[in-house]
Every structure is written in structure tokens, then in C-alpha cells.
Design a protein around this motif. Structure first.
Motif, PDB file in Angstrom:
ATOM      1  N   VAL A 224       0.810  -1.133   0.094  1.00 15.24           N
ATOM      2  CA  VAL A 224      -0.124   0.014  -0.048  1.00 15.24           C
ATOM      3  C   VAL A 224       0.852   1.146  -0.132  1.00 15.24           C
ATOM      4  O   VAL A 224       0.670   2.401  -0.874  1.00 15.24           O
ATOM      5  CB  VAL A 224      -0.970  -0.092   1.179  1.00 15.24           C
ATOM      6  CG1 VAL A 224      -1.511   1.249   1.433  1.00 15.24           C
ATOM      7  CG2 VAL A 224      -1.996  -1.126   1.155  1.00 15.24           C
ATOM      8  N   LYS A 225       1.988   1.183   0.789  1.00 14.36           N
ATOM      9  CA  LYS A 225       2.753   2.468   0.840  1.00 14.36           C
ATOM     10  C   LYS A 225       3.566   2.817  -0.591  1.00 14.36           C
ATOM     11  O   LYS A 225       3.488   3.766  -0.971  1.00 14.36           O
ATOM     12  CB  LYS A 225       3.883   2.043   1.746  1.00 14.36           C
ATOM     13  CG  LYS A 225       4.689   3.155   2.177  1.00 14.36           C
ATOM     14  CD  LYS A 225       5.954   2.554   3.204  1.00 14.36           C
ATOM     15  CE  LYS A 225       6.770   3.883   3.672  1.00 14.36           C
ATOM     16  NZ  LYS A 225       7.800   3.508   4.355  1.00 14.36           N
ATOM     17  N   VAL A 226       3.889   1.630  -1.108  1.00 13.43           N
ATOM     18  CA  VAL A 226       4.553   1.784  -2.394  1.00 13.43           C
ATOM     19  C   VAL A 226       3.428   2.211  -3.554  1.00 13.43           C
ATOM     20  O   VAL A 226       3.992   3.141  -4.170  1.00 13.43           O
ATOM     21  CB  VAL A 226       5.046   0.441  -3.158  1.00 13.43           C
ATOM     22  CG1 VAL A 226       5.591   0.525  -4.444  1.00 13.43           C
ATOM     23  CG2 VAL A 226       6.283  -0.076  -2.132  1.00 13.43           C
ATOM     24  N   VAL A 227       2.404   1.843  -3.516  1.00 18.46           N
ATOM     25  CA  VAL A 227       1.170   2.445  -4.445  1.00 18.46           C
ATOM     26  C   VAL A 227       0.992   3.781  -4.224  1.00 18.46           C
ATOM     27  O   VAL A 227       0.963   4.916  -4.883  1.00 18.46           O
ATOM     28  CB  VAL A 227       0.139   1.606  -4.393  1.00 18.46           C
ATOM     29  CG1 VAL A 227      -1.137   2.225  -5.032  1.00 18.46           C
ATOM     30  CG2 VAL A 227       0.178   0.137  -4.823  1.00 18.46           C
ATOM     31  N   ILE A 228       0.956   4.479  -2.992  1.00 20.36           N
ATOM     32  CA  ILE A 228       0.793   5.675  -2.578  1.00 20.36           C
ATOM     33  C   ILE A 228       1.883   6.555  -3.022  1.00 20.36           C
ATOM     34  O   ILE A 228       1.885   7.588  -3.419  1.00 20.36           O
ATOM     35  CB  ILE A 228       0.550   5.803  -0.903  1.00 20.36           C
ATOM     36  CG1 ILE A 228      -0.859   5.162  -0.442  1.00 20.36           C
ATOM     37  CG2 ILE A 228       0.520   7.073  -0.513  1.00 20.36           C
ATOM     38  CD1 ILE A 228      -1.005   4.916   0.946  1.00 20.36           C
TER      39      ILE A 228
ATOM     40  N   GLU B 152       1.752   9.685  -5.700  1.00 18.70           N
ATOM     41  CA  GLU B 152       2.109  11.064  -5.232  1.00 18.70           C
ATOM     42  C   GLU B 152       3.215  11.484  -6.485  1.00 18.70           C
ATOM     43  O   GLU B 152       3.328  12.636  -6.747  1.00 18.70           O
ATOM     44  CB  GLU B 152       2.627  10.861  -3.855  1.00 18.70           C
ATOM     45  CG  GLU B 152       1.821  10.693  -2.752  1.00 18.70           C
ATOM     46  CD  GLU B 152       2.505  10.556  -1.485  1.00 18.70           C
ATOM     47  OE1 GLU B 152       3.607  10.647  -1.339  1.00 18.70           O
ATOM     48  OE2 GLU B 152       1.749  10.748  -0.490  1.00 18.70           O
ATOM     49  N   LYS B 153       3.924  10.634  -6.972  1.00 21.97           N
ATOM     50  CA  LYS B 153       5.020  10.862  -7.885  1.00 21.97           C
ATOM     51  C   LYS B 153       4.399  11.534  -9.261  1.00 21.97           C
ATOM     52  O   LYS B 153       4.789  12.289  -9.805  1.00 21.97           O
ATOM     53  CB  LYS B 153       5.983   9.884  -8.010  1.00 21.97           C
ATOM     54  CG  LYS B 153       7.086   9.864  -9.175  1.00 21.97           C
ATOM     55  CD  LYS B 153       8.133   8.818  -8.954  1.00 21.97           C
ATOM     56  CE  LYS B 153       9.145   9.054  -9.917  1.00 21.97           C
ATOM     57  NZ  LYS B 153      10.132   7.778 -10.131  1.00 21.97           N
ATOM     58  N   VAL B 154       3.480  10.680  -9.703  1.00 19.27           N
ATOM     59  CA  VAL B 154       2.809  10.895 -10.706  1.00 19.27           C
ATOM     60  C   VAL B 154       2.134  12.116 -10.805  1.00 19.27           C
ATOM     61  O   VAL B 154       2.157  13.008 -11.675  1.00 19.27           O
ATOM     62  CB  VAL B 154       1.741   9.816 -11.249  1.00 19.27           C
ATOM     63  CG1 VAL B 154       0.816  10.469 -12.439  1.00 19.27           C
ATOM     64  CG2 VAL B 154       2.588   8.485 -11.599  1.00 19.27           C
TER      65      VAL B 154
ATOM     66  N   GLN C 155       1.712  17.876 -12.543  1.00 20.34           N
ATOM     67  CA  GLN C 155       1.593  19.242 -12.225  1.00 20.34           C
ATOM     68  C   GLN C 155       2.771  19.964 -13.008  1.00 20.34           C
ATOM     69  O   GLN C 155       2.400  21.272 -13.379  1.00 20.34           O
ATOM     70  CB  GLN C 155       1.752  19.467 -10.515  1.00 20.34           C
ATOM     71  CG  GLN C 155       0.713  19.021  -9.921  1.00 20.34           C
ATOM     72  CD  GLN C 155       0.769  19.236  -8.258  1.00 20.34           C
ATOM     73  OE1 GLN C 155       1.955  19.482  -7.949  1.00 20.34           O
ATOM     74  NE2 GLN C 155      -0.408  18.985  -7.657  1.00 20.34           N
ATOM     75  N   GLU C 156       3.938  19.409 -13.169  1.00 19.47           N
ATOM     76  CA  GLU C 156       5.032  19.930 -13.795  1.00 19.47           C
ATOM     77  C   GLU C 156       4.839  20.219 -15.328  1.00 19.47           C
ATOM     78  O   GLU C 156       5.039  21.254 -15.879  1.00 19.47           O
ATOM     79  CB  GLU C 156       6.208  19.298 -13.689  1.00 19.47           C
ATOM     80  CG  GLU C 156       6.891  19.283 -12.198  1.00 19.47           C
ATOM     81  CD  GLU C 156       8.274  18.422 -12.164  1.00 19.47           C
ATOM     82  OE1 GLU C 156       8.518  17.804 -12.961  1.00 19.47           O
ATOM     83  OE2 GLU C 156       8.726  18.478 -11.026  1.00 19.47           O
ATOM     84  N   VAL C 157       4.134  19.069 -15.852  1.00 26.13           N
ATOM     85  CA  VAL C 157       3.736  19.067 -17.265  1.00 26.13           C
ATOM     86  C   VAL C 157       2.579  20.267 -17.598  1.00 26.13           C
ATOM     87  O   VAL C 157       2.747  20.810 -18.539  1.00 26.13           O
ATOM     88  CB  VAL C 157       3.181  17.844 -17.797  1.00 26.13           C
ATOM     89  CG1 VAL C 157       2.681  17.760 -19.036  1.00 26.13           C
ATOM     90  CG2 VAL C 157       4.512  16.859 -17.756  1.00 26.13           C
ATOM     91  N   GLU C 158       1.651  20.475 -16.631  1.00 28.27           N
ATOM     92  CA  GLU C 158       0.617  21.474 -16.684  1.00 28.27           C
ATOM     93  C   GLU C 158       1.171  22.800 -16.571  1.00 28.27           C
ATOM     94  O   GLU C 158       0.830  23.637 -17.669  1.00 28.27           O
ATOM     95  CB  GLU C 158      -0.257  21.082 -15.646  1.00 28.27           C
ATOM     96  CG  GLU C 158      -1.562  22.183 -15.651  1.00 28.27           C
ATOM     97  CD  GLU C 158      -2.658  21.990 -14.624  1.00 28.27           C
ATOM     98  OE1 GLU C 158      -3.736  22.355 -14.722  1.00 28.27           O
ATOM     99  OE2 GLU C 158      -2.013  21.337 -13.704  1.00 28.27           O
ATOM    100  N   LYS C 159       2.433  23.068 -15.939  1.00 29.81           N
ATOM    101  CA  LYS C 159       2.849  24.341 -15.795  1.00 29.81           C
ATOM    102  C   LYS C 159       3.669  24.644 -17.159  1.00 29.81           C
ATOM    103  O   LYS C 159       3.468  25.795 -17.712  1.00 29.81           O
ATOM    104  CB  LYS C 159       3.829  24.450 -14.670  1.00 29.81           C
ATOM    105  CG  LYS C 159       3.219  24.314 -13.363  1.00 29.81           C
ATOM    106  CD  LYS C 159       4.503  24.324 -12.353  1.00 29.81           C
ATOM    107  CE  LYS C 159       3.807  24.470 -10.739  1.00 29.81           C
ATOM    108  NZ  LYS C 159       4.860  24.352  -9.744  1.00 29.81           N
TER     109      LYS C 159
END
Length: 690
Positions: free
Chosen positions: A10-14, A18-20, A25-29
Motif C-alpha cells: 500500500v505504501k509503494v502504491v501511495i 504522489e510521484k505521478v 503538475q510540472e507538465v501542466e505548468k
């Protein structure tokens, strides 16, 4: 779920989620920034489009302004030209006109797309050209009248009598008129016939100077004037030549320097003046030919005078070969066919007259080379061929010249055939008939034709003839012409000369045979003399010619003298060589080999041959014995000592060929074969009896 592994997954998925989210957000900027950049670029491009439109508008307005300025410039120059014309300021007028000409030249050179403007400038130039020309022409004609131009008739003495101020004004006006020249592309040659399109228009000064001469020419040589006679074309040709001779030097001295000083040196004023006057003669010739071509006499006379006019122009007045003259009219298809047929007709009649003349075969008393025995027939026939050559050598087209050459070759062949017919009619003794004169004629004509063949005129014709033949061959075979063209050797007269030389050789042989027969007919007493019973030199005080040979030697002397006096030197040498060959063989076969010789007979034969026979030929050549090798060597063999003769006989019977040749060479025998030497030795009585 409760296992120990679940919390770690579960921790890995979370963490991945969060990384994606962060990357998104960077691509949107970045996309927002890129969109802003695009909008800014679009705004800049719109501004550039607006600027380009502004620039295009400015360029259009600038061209329009230049267009209007040019029109204004032309109008201003035109206004100034008008003021100058009214004020009589010729120098300013010409200066302004040359400005207009420069503008017109630049627009023509740059191929401007403003067709209306180009036409406007051209029409303006023509408008002012017409007005200025009208004014200056009047002034020029006035100054010419003051100078009493043209310098002919009653004015011939006024050539150098006018005032220096008059000549100065003449030169100034000449300069102005040269500047007034229209561009070449706007000139329209004024001709009365398509046959005269080769005549380029002349410069304005020359045109105005020729105008009074043209008026005189039209006055005298048109209409019902007494000077306008169809049977006297030489009158208008002579008049034109006279005008040229009277004026060209003055034009060269006073008009050409003016042209050179203003950069018009490419104009040859003298040639232009000549061309303008020649055009008068050509126009008149063209009009006369339309009538004269139906009358052989008038046509022949007109052609003669036209050719004489052309020859005088080219050879005496040095009228350039590139400039048109009368032959350009004579070589038009219909006229040329009539001309060459007329030439053939009159040439054939002339040949008949030459051969039928009572003095045709007489030797010319004024001949430069008496050794060639030139006859009146040969001289007249070559003069006929020369006349034909002179008449067509100025023709510009090789094809036309080749047709005349074929006419000459045909005349030569016809003339040779006529001589053959005359020879067949002569059945008399060759030396006392016309044969020697005909032979001399053949030789001289063939020799002259050989000399003509290597002249520039006929070498060029030979080259053109070979070129035409190569083209015809290539056309028939469908091959490239270059495969058939190469260096040519020979001359146009090779075939004709070969036939003449063959006939010449036959006649020489006939004459030589006739003389040889006469000599042989007088030789019977000599051939049948008692050679085996003659006294030797020991028994005589001195030797003299055999009495039995008097008749033969006298006949030989007479015939040689007759040959020498009747035949040309080259023919005489050929004839006596033929005669020498026959007599050498005859004396060996009919005197030596058919008789027997004692010592006295051998000595007498040698005396007759060396002291009487050879000297008769020695009157005409040096070392005649070299042309009688057989009888000479036979005398040597007959007169060697008996011992030497016996040894020679043994050597001939017992040795090889090489040794025999060496032995014979030692005693001076080189031409006779060993077999023949053996036969001669056996005619010695002292050998036969041993």
C-alpha cells in the motif's frame, strides 16, 4: 490483509501516485508556459504582416513617384528642347535630345514592364527627332549649297575654294546630325524591292549629302530623258563610279574625323557614301533587268556592265566585299539561270570562232615565252576562261561560283573533243600538218590549268566542291557529314588536265613514230653495208662517216631540226627521248645483230655513232650518249681487243650472274643483258672464225 506484507505494498502504491501527481503538475505548468509563448508569437506575426503591407504600400508609392518623376523629367526635357529649338540653340537641342536617347536606351536595355511608359518615351524621341531633323536638315542643305556640293559638273573647281568658317559649320552640323541618329532597332530601311534589303540605312549626314546626287540620278536615268537608254547601261554605272571617285577622298578627310571625335568611329563614312550611291545603281539595274531579260543582246550587255561596275568597285575603289553590290541582283534565281545559260551560249560561239579562225594555229609573235610556241588558239581559249573567272569570282555564294566552274570544265572538255575531231581530219605527215600546233596548244593549256589549279580562287572552289559532294554522299547514305569531310588534295582541273595530257602523249608518240619511220626508211643502205669487209684505221689515213649512212643521218638532222622548230621545248624533249629509245633499239637490232663486223667495220660503226649520230642529238642536249645505252655498249663490245673479247666470251659461258655483271661493268657495259652481250660478241668476225 492482516499479513505482514500488505502495509508495504500500500505504501509503494501511495508513493507512486504522489510521484505521478507531481510530474503531472510540472507538465501542466510547461503547457501553460508554451501556450503563452504561442500567443505571444501570434501577436508578433500579426504585427509583421501589418509591417509588410506598409512596406509594400511604400514601395508602390515609391515606384509611382519614380514613374511620375520620369514623366515629369521627359516633359521638362521636352519643354527645354522646344525652348532651344525656338531660340535656335542647336547645341543645347542636341544635348537635350541625347539625354532623351539615353533614357530610351536604358529602358530598352532593362526591358521595363511599364510598356506604356516605354512607348511614351519612344514616341517622344521620334517626335523631337522629326522636328530637329527637319530643322538641321535645312541648315545642312544650306551649308552644302554654300559649299557648292556636290563637287561635280560646274562645281568641280569649288572643291577647296569655300571659306574655313563654312567648313567649320559643316563639321559642327555633321556632328549634330550624327547625334541625332535613331536607335538601330527603330530604323526601317527604305527599299523599293525585297532584293535591296541587304542595303543598311546610312547615317543622316551621308543621307543628306547623297540626296542631291540621287535627284540628279533620277533626273537623268528615268523617264524619257535622252540619257536613259536601255542599250547604254554603262552611262549610269559610269556616272555612279565618277561620283564616288570625285567625293570619297573629301569625305574621308572631312567627315570621318568628325565621327571619330564623338565616338562614332565604328561608322565608315566613305563606305556609307559608296553604299548609298551603289544602291542607286542596283535599283536601276533591277528595274532594267525586268525588261532586258527578254532580249539576249540587251541582257548580255547589261550583265557585262554590271560585272564591270562590281569589279571596278572591289578592285579599284576597294569597296568592302561584305557590302552588297550588283551581283546580289544578278544571283537571284530567275536572273542567274538566264545569266549562266547566256554565258554558255556565248562561250560556245566564241570557241567555235576561235577554232575556225584562219590564224588559229599560228604562233603568237608577242608571246613572252617563245619556247612554249603559244598559238593564237591556246591564248584565245585561256583568255575566254579567264574572262569567265573574272565575271564570277566576286559572287558571294560558293554554289553560284561552282556552277560557273562546271561551265568552264564543260567548255574545256568540249574544246578537247573539237581538237580530236580536227586531228582525225588530218591525214598528212604529222610534222607538216597542224598536229604540232595542236600539240603545242594542248600542252600550253594543260600547263596553265595546272598553274591555275593551285591558286587561291580555284583551291577554294575545289574545297567547296568536295564539301558539297560530301554532303550529297552523307545525305544519300543517311550518315553524318563529318565522316566524309577531311583534308582535300588536288585541284578542280585534275580530270581535265589528265585527259589533255593523255591526248598530248598520244600525239607525241605519233610524231615520234612518224619521224622514226622516216629515218628507218633511209637506213637500208646503212643496214646492208659490208661491215664484215671494211678497212681498219691502220689501212686508212682517217675515218669519215660511212657513205651508206649519209641519207639516214641527213634525214635525222632534218627531222630533229623540224621537231625543235615546231614543238614547244618540253614537248620536243619528250619527242626526242621517244625517238632516241626507238633508234637505240633499232640500231642494235637492225644493224648490229643482223650483221658481222670485222675490225674495220666495228671501228667504222663506232665512229659513225660517236662522231656523227650522237652529235646530232648533242645540238639539243648534253651527254646524248646516255640516252642510247644499247648501241653505245654494243660499240664497246665490238671494239674491245680480241683477247679481252675471248676472255669475256668464256666468262659469259662459265661464270655466275654476279661475276658476269662485275666483268661487264669493268668494260663499261651496264644496261645490256649477258645474253645480249653474247649475241653482240658473236657478230665479230674475229670471234666467229676462232
Amino acid at each position: 490483509m492482516a499479513s505482514s506484507e500488505a502495509p508495504s505494498k500500500v505504501k509503494v502504491v501511495i508513493e507512486n501516485v504522489e510521484k505521478v501527481t507531481v510530474e503531472f503538475q510540472e507538465v501542466e505548468k510547461s503547457s501553460v508556459k508554451f501556450r503563452d509563448n504561442i500567443q505571444n508569437a501570434i501577436l508578433s506575426l500579426d504585427k509583421s504582416f501589418n509591417m509588410q503591407e506598409v512596406i509594400s504600400t511604400i514601395n508602390h508609392l515609391d515606384r509611382s513617384l519614380a514613374y511620375l518623376k520620369l514623366i515629369k523629367c521627359i516633359e521638362n526635357i521636352s519643354a527645354e528642347v522646344q525652348v532651344s529649338l525656338v531660340a535656335g540653340d542647336d547645341e543645347s537641342t542636341i544635348s537635350l535630345y541625347t539625354n532623351l536617347m539615353d533614357i530610351n536606351y536604358q529602358m530598352q536595355k532593362k526591358l521595363s514592364a511599364c510598356h506604356h511608359l516605354v512607348n511614351y518615351v519612344k514616341e517622344t524621341v521620334h517626335f523631337w527627332h522629326s522636328l530637329i531633323k527637319q530643322k538641321l536638315s535645312k541648315e545642312y542643305n544650306d551649308i552644302l549649297k554654300t559649299m557648292k556640293w556636290p563637287f561635280c559638273g560646274n562645281n568641280i573647281n569649288s572643291l577647296n575654294t569655300f571659306m574655313p568658317e563654312t567648313l567649320t559649320k559643316f563639321k559642327i552640323l555633321t556632328e549634330y546630325l550624327l547625334h541625332l541618329q535613331l536607335p538601330k532597332e527603330t530604323l526601317k530601311p527604305m527599299v523599293t524591292s525585297t532584293l535591296l534589303t541587304d542595303f543598311m540605312s546610312v547615317s543622316l549626314p551621308i543621307s543628306l549629302m547623297v540626296q542631291p546626287l540621287r535627284q540628279r540620278f533620277i533626273y537623268h536615268f528615268t523617264g524619257i530623258k535622252l540619257t536613259n537608254r536601255q542599250d547604254k547601261p554603262e552611262w549610269f554605272f559610269t556616272q555612279v563610279l565618277s561620283w564616288i571617285k570625285d567625293h570619297v577622298q573629301w569625305i574621308q578627310k572631312n567627315v570621318q574625323p568628325v565621327a571619330n571625335s564623338i565616338g562614332f568611329g565604328y561608322l565608315n563614312m566613305k563606305v556609307e557614301f559608296m553604299r548609298a550611291l551603289v544602291q542607286l545603281a542596283v535599283e536601276k539595274l533591277h528595274s532594267e533587268l525586268s525588261v532586258a531579260q527578254y532580249d539576249d543582246v540587251l541582257f548580255a550587255h547589261l550583265v557585262d556592265e554590271a560585272l564591270g561596275f562590281e569589279r571596278e568597285l572591289r578592285e579599284t575603289l576597294f569597296y568592302p566585299p561584305t557590302q552588297p553590290a550588283t551581283v546580289s541582283i544578278l544571283t537571284q534565281a530567275q536572273i542567274f539561270v538566264k545569266w549562266i545559260n547566256m554565258e554558255k551560249k556565248y562561250a560556245t560561239e566564241k570557241v567555235d570562232a576561235i577554232l575556225n579562225s584562219n590564224t588559229a594555229w599560228e604562233k603568237l609573235s608577242t608571246s613572252d615565252s617563245d619556247d612554249l610556241k603559244v598559238t593564237e588558239c591556246a591564248d584565245a581559249f585561256l583568255a575566254l576562261l579567264t574572262t569567265i573567272s573574272d565575271r564570277y569570282k566576286h559572287l558571294p555564294q560558293p554554289g553560284h561560283r561552282l556552277q560557273f566552274l562546271e561551265l568552264q570544265l564543260e567548255l574545256i572538255d568540249d574544246w578537247r573533243i573539237r581538237l580530236l575531231q580536227l586531228l582525225h581530219e588530218n591525214s598528212e605527215d604529222p610534222l607538216t600538218s597542224q598536229i604540232p600546233s595542236i600539240l603545242n596548244t594542248l600542252h600550253y593549256v594543260a600547263t596553265v590549268l595546272e598553274e591555275w589549279g593551285v591558286t587561291v580562287h580555284f583551291l577554294q572552289l575545289y574545297f567547296f566542291k568536295k564539301q558539297f559532294e560530301a554532303i550529297e554522299t552523307a545525305t544519300l547514305k543517311g550518315s553524318d557529314m563529318t565522316n566524309n569531310v577531311g583534308e582535300v588534295e588536288g585541284s578542280v582541273f585534275d580530270e581535265a588536265v589528265a585527259l589533255l595530257r593523255r591526248l598530248e602523249k598520244e600525239l607525241i608518240n605519233e610524231i615520234s613514230d612518224s619521224v622514226a619511220l622516216d629515218i628507218k626508211a633511209r637506213s637500208r643502205p646503212y643496214r646492208t653495208d659490208r661491215w664484215f669487209a671494211m678497212q681498219s684505221t691502220k689501212e686508212l689515213v682517217s675515218l669519215s662517216v660511212s657513205p651508206s649512212g649519209y641519207s639516214m643521218f641527213q634525214e635525222l638532222a632534218t627531222q630533229l631540226n623540224l621537231l625543235h622548230s615546231t614543238l614547244a621545248s618540253p614537248l620536243f624533249y619528250q619527242a626526242w627521248k621517244n625517238l632516241a629509245l626507238q633508234l637505240d633499239q633499232f640500231l642494235l637490232e637492225e644493224v648490229v645483230l643482223v650483221n658481222h663486223f670485222n675490225t674495220g667495220g666495228a671501228e667504222q660503226l663506232q665512229y659513225d655513232i660517236f662522231r656523227n649520230f650522237f652529235p646530232l642529238f648533242g645540238l639539243y642536249l648534253t651527254k646524248p650518249e646516255s640516252y642510247f645505252p644499247l648501241i653505245k655498249e654494243a660499240c664497246i663490245v665490238l671494239n674491245i681487243l680480241l683477247g679481252s673479247a675471248i676472255l669475256l666470251l668464256e666468262a659469259l659461258n662459265n661464270n655466275d650472274d654476279v661475276t658476269i655483271k662485275e666483268i661487264l661493268a669493268d668494260i663499261g657495259v651496264h644496261k645490256m643483258s649477258p645474253e645480249l652481250v653474247l649475241r653482240v660478241i658473236k657478230t665479230r668476225t674475229d670471234i666467229c672464225n676462232t
